[in-house]
Design a protein around this motif. Sequence first.
Motif, mmCIF file in Angstrom:
data_model
loop_
_atom_site.group_PDB
_atom_site.id
_atom_site.type_symbol
_atom_site.label_atom_id
_atom_site.label_comp_id
_atom_site.label_asym_id
_atom_site.label_seq_id
_atom_site.Cartn_x
_atom_site.Cartn_y
_atom_site.Cartn_z
ATOM 1 N N PHE A 198 0.832 -1.207 0.000
ATOM 2 C CA PHE A 198 0.000 0.000 0.000
ATOM 3 C C PHE A 198 0.865 1.254 0.000
ATOM 4 O O PHE A 198 0.598 2.207 -0.737
ATOM 5 C CB PHE A 198 -0.916 -0.002 1.224
ATOM 6 C CG PHE A 198 -1.858 1.154 1.285
ATOM 7 C CD1 PHE A 198 -2.929 1.244 0.410
ATOM 8 C CD2 PHE A 198 -1.685 2.164 2.217
ATOM 9 C CE1 PHE A 198 -3.810 2.318 0.459
ATOM 10 C CE2 PHE A 198 -2.549 3.238 2.283
ATOM 11 C CZ PHE A 198 -3.620 3.320 1.392
ATOM 12 N N ALA A 199 1.922 1.256 0.805
ATOM 13 C CA ALA A 199 2.799 2.427 0.898
ATOM 14 C C ALA A 199 3.512 2.709 -0.417
ATOM 15 O O ALA A 199 3.891 3.851 -0.690
ATOM 16 C CB ALA A 199 3.815 2.228 2.015
ATOM 17 N N ALA A 200 3.700 1.667 -1.225
ATOM 18 C CA ALA A 200 4.410 1.835 -2.496
ATOM 19 C C ALA A 200 3.530 2.437 -3.586
ATOM 20 O O ALA A 200 4.038 2.885 -4.616
ATOM 21 C CB ALA A 200 4.963 0.490 -2.962
ATOM 22 N N LEU A 201 2.214 2.435 -3.385
ATOM 23 C CA LEU A 201 1.313 3.001 -4.385
ATOM 24 C C LEU A 201 1.450 4.519 -4.422
ATOM 25 O O LEU A 201 1.814 5.155 -3.433
ATOM 26 C CB LEU A 201 -0.140 2.626 -4.072
ATOM 27 C CG LEU A 201 -0.525 1.151 -4.228
ATOM 28 C CD1 LEU A 201 -1.966 0.953 -3.777
ATOM 29 C CD2 LEU A 201 -0.346 0.687 -5.668
ATOM 30 N N LEU A 202 1.131 5.097 -5.567
ATOM 31 C CA LEU A 202 1.197 6.547 -5.708
ATOM 32 C C LEU A 202 0.066 7.215 -4.916
ATOM 33 O O LEU A 202 -0.958 6.581 -4.624
ATOM 34 C CB LEU A 202 1.130 6.919 -7.189
ATOM 35 C CG LEU A 202 2.426 6.577 -7.951
ATOM 36 C CD1 LEU A 202 2.193 6.556 -9.447
ATOM 37 C CD2 LEU A 202 3.527 7.555 -7.594
ATOM 38 N N PRO A 203 0.237 8.495 -4.565
ATOM 39 C CA PRO A 203 -0.711 9.170 -3.651
ATOM 40 C C PRO A 203 -2.172 9.135 -4.089
ATOM 41 O O PRO A 203 -3.055 8.963 -3.244
ATOM 42 C CB PRO A 203 -0.176 10.601 -3.612
ATOM 43 C CG PRO A 203 1.289 10.454 -3.831
ATOM 44 C CD PRO A 203 1.423 9.336 -4.826
ATOM 45 N N GLU A 204 -2.446 9.286 -5.373
ATOM 46 C CA GLU A 204 -3.857 9.312 -5.808
ATOM 47 C C GLU A 204 -4.567 8.019 -5.432
ATOM 48 O O GLU A 204 -5.689 8.043 -4.940
ATOM 49 C CB GLU A 204 -3.934 9.539 -7.325
ATOM 50 C CG GLU A 204 -5.345 9.585 -7.887
ATOM 51 C CD GLU A 204 -5.903 8.227 -8.259
ATOM 52 O OE1 GLU A 204 -7.145 8.065 -8.283
ATOM 53 O OE2 GLU A 204 -5.099 7.306 -8.530
ATOM 54 N N ARG A 205 -3.908 6.890 -5.657
ATOM 55 C CA ARG A 205 -4.516 5.592 -5.348
ATOM 56 C C ARG A 205 -4.771 5.453 -3.857
ATOM 57 O O ARG A 205 -5.821 4.995 -3.425
ATOM 58 C CB ARG A 205 -3.593 4.461 -5.808
ATOM 59 C CG ARG A 205 -3.699 4.068 -7.262
ATOM 60 C CD ARG A 205 -4.925 3.251 -7.590
ATOM 61 N NE ARG A 205 -6.105 4.092 -7.707
ATOM 62 C CZ ARG A 205 -7.316 3.739 -7.347
ATOM 63 N NH1 ARG A 205 -7.547 2.559 -6.819
ATOM 64 N NH2 ARG A 205 -8.330 4.552 -7.487
ATOM 65 N N ARG A 206 -3.780 5.822 -3.050
ATOM 66 C CA ARG A 206 -3.927 5.646 -1.608
ATOM 67 C C ARG A 206 -4.984 6.578 -1.020
ATOM 68 O O ARG A 206 -5.824 6.155 -0.209
ATOM 69 C CB ARG A 206 -2.574 5.871 -0.918
ATOM 70 C CG ARG A 206 -1.600 4.716 -1.108
ATOM 71 C CD ARG A 206 -0.326 4.949 -0.325
ATOM 72 N NE ARG A 206 0.542 5.920 -0.987
ATOM 73 C CZ ARG A 206 1.462 6.644 -0.373
ATOM 74 N NH1 ARG A 206 1.623 6.542 0.949
ATOM 75 N NH2 ARG A 206 2.223 7.483 -1.046
ATOM 76 N N ALA A 207 -4.962 7.842 -1.439
ATOM 77 C CA ALA A 207 -5.954 8.785 -0.915
ATOM 78 C C ALA A 207 -7.356 8.405 -1.370
ATOM 79 O O ALA A 207 -8.326 8.546 -0.608
ATOM 80 C CB ALA A 207 -5.606 10.197 -1.363
ATOM 81 N N HIS A 208 -7.476 7.928 -2.604
ATOM 82 C CA HIS A 208 -8.770 7.450 -3.103
ATOM 83 C C HIS A 208 -9.274 6.311 -2.216
ATOM 84 O O HIS A 208 -10.462 6.259 -1.868
ATOM 85 C CB HIS A 208 -8.604 6.973 -4.553
ATOM 86 C CG HIS A 208 -9.884 6.630 -5.236
ATOM 87 N ND1 HIS A 208 -10.134 6.906 -6.554
ATOM 88 C CD2 HIS A 208 -11.011 6.025 -4.796
ATOM 89 C CE1 HIS A 208 -11.336 6.495 -6.893
ATOM 90 N NE2 HIS A 208 -11.887 5.936 -5.833
ATOM 91 N N HIS A 209 -8.373 5.420 -1.837
ATOM 92 C CA HIS A 209 -8.774 4.312 -0.974
ATOM 93 C C HIS A 209 -9.221 4.814 0.398
ATOM 94 O O HIS A 209 -10.214 4.310 0.956
ATOM 95 C CB HIS A 209 -7.615 3.328 -0.805
ATOM 96 C CG HIS A 209 -7.889 2.264 0.202
ATOM 97 N ND1 HIS A 209 -8.817 1.252 -0.005
ATOM 98 C CD2 HIS A 209 -7.391 2.062 1.459
ATOM 99 C CE1 HIS A 209 -8.865 0.468 1.060
ATOM 100 N NE2 HIS A 209 -8.012 0.941 1.964
ATOM 101 N N TYR A 210 -8.515 5.793 0.961
ATOM 102 C CA TYR A 210 -8.925 6.329 2.252
ATOM 103 C C TYR A 210 -10.346 6.893 2.182
ATOM 104 O O TYR A 210 -11.130 6.753 3.134
ATOM 105 C CB TYR A 210 -7.957 7.425 2.701
ATOM 106 C CG TYR A 210 -6.656 6.912 3.276
ATOM 107 C CD1 TYR A 210 -6.650 5.927 4.273
ATOM 108 C CD2 TYR A 210 -5.435 7.413 2.838
ATOM 109 C CE1 TYR A 210 -5.451 5.459 4.802
ATOM 110 C CE2 TYR A 210 -4.234 6.951 3.368
ATOM 111 C CZ TYR A 210 -4.252 5.972 4.344
ATOM 112 O OH TYR A 210 -3.073 5.506 4.885
#
Length: 407
Positions: free
Chosen positions: A328-340
């Motif tokens: 998860f930490a390796a994903l780019l910010p858009e993907r992670r924030a979208h998931h949050y």
Amino acid sequence: MDELPIGRRVAYWRGRRKMSQQVFADRLGKSKSWVDKVERGVRRLDKFSIVYEIADVLAVDVQLLLGKEPERRPETQNCIDQVEVEEIRAALERYDQMSAFFQVVPHSPPLPEMHKAVSHAWLTYQHAKYGPLARVLPKLLRDAQAADSAYATTEHAHDAAHLLGQVYQIASSALRKVGEHELSWLAADRSIAVSQRAGDQLLAGLASYRVGSALLALGRVRPSLEVNVNIANRLAPSGELDPDRLSVYGMLLLNGAMAAARIGDSATVRDLLAGADQAANAMGGDQNHYWTSFGPTNVELHRCATAVELGDGRTAVDTHERIDPDGFAALLPERRAHHYLDIARGYTQIGDVDKASEMLLEGDRLAPSEIRCRPLAHEVLSDVLRRTRGAPPAPVAELAEQMGVGV
């Protein structure tokens, strides 16, 4: 536009909103004759109260009517504002490719420069910097269109078309984020035609993915499901496994799963996620081929998102807690924030508004644009505030104030 008198600007935006002079006059509580005189410059608009009423009816920033650059609040400077949306719309309305049939295109940027600009635009999007992206997109669209026209009869035609197809897809994704779904659909549809000229099945497949996303955002769920599944079936890998093909194929399946979840078809969701999971495992890890961020972790993120769409917040939360933290930490910010944002919805479904708030704040710290610029995030935060007993925690209250969200 800045050089036009205010009456002409009123007429322009009224036309954009597809209002007749009579309808516009009725909404203002004025006569059609009054509107006509204002638009022709016979009658002056010398009261700010009237200008503000007109801006409200036309749903535009009052600064647009006054011919000034709208002021940007620091907390929303990374969002796409109305001026930028209209500039992108204007760029999409150009038909340089048709003009090339009748005259030589006078200018086109060198393709190596275009490659760099397009790659930078993709990274800007994947880092959720929507405001900076929006400010370069109109010129990037014009340059890519000009290059496509200029190189149409040369050995570089496919390369130029490929770049334009990518720019259309970047525009489609960015516009969908901020709720401009019709424009997002238009840009995605343009990319399909250009990608076919580029001779790239995978780029065309991704264009179909963008069309499916826009259709889903527009509430056209079954057409979205059909386009994703149909194109995925045509791109299904056979023989030697190609990471590019697996990535596009997998993303189409994930998008199809989101559409199936929207109509409550849990069996289809399960089948499509299983296919995407198989493709991701064949990849051997999380990658970013064709700018997809496809891999095992992204499949798990979509497993959470589909559960939320199905109203099963508990499954979404349980899945979220099992996601590999390193992946998860390796994903780019858009993907992670979208998931949050997705998982915040999951927590509200099980009544845990504290954890929902925490997810929104995590997303905001990681990629503020993904939370502050998206209409969906405003809805989720409003729901959190409504469910919170007593005063919300200070960080949540501050975020709500900055986003202009109330209960």
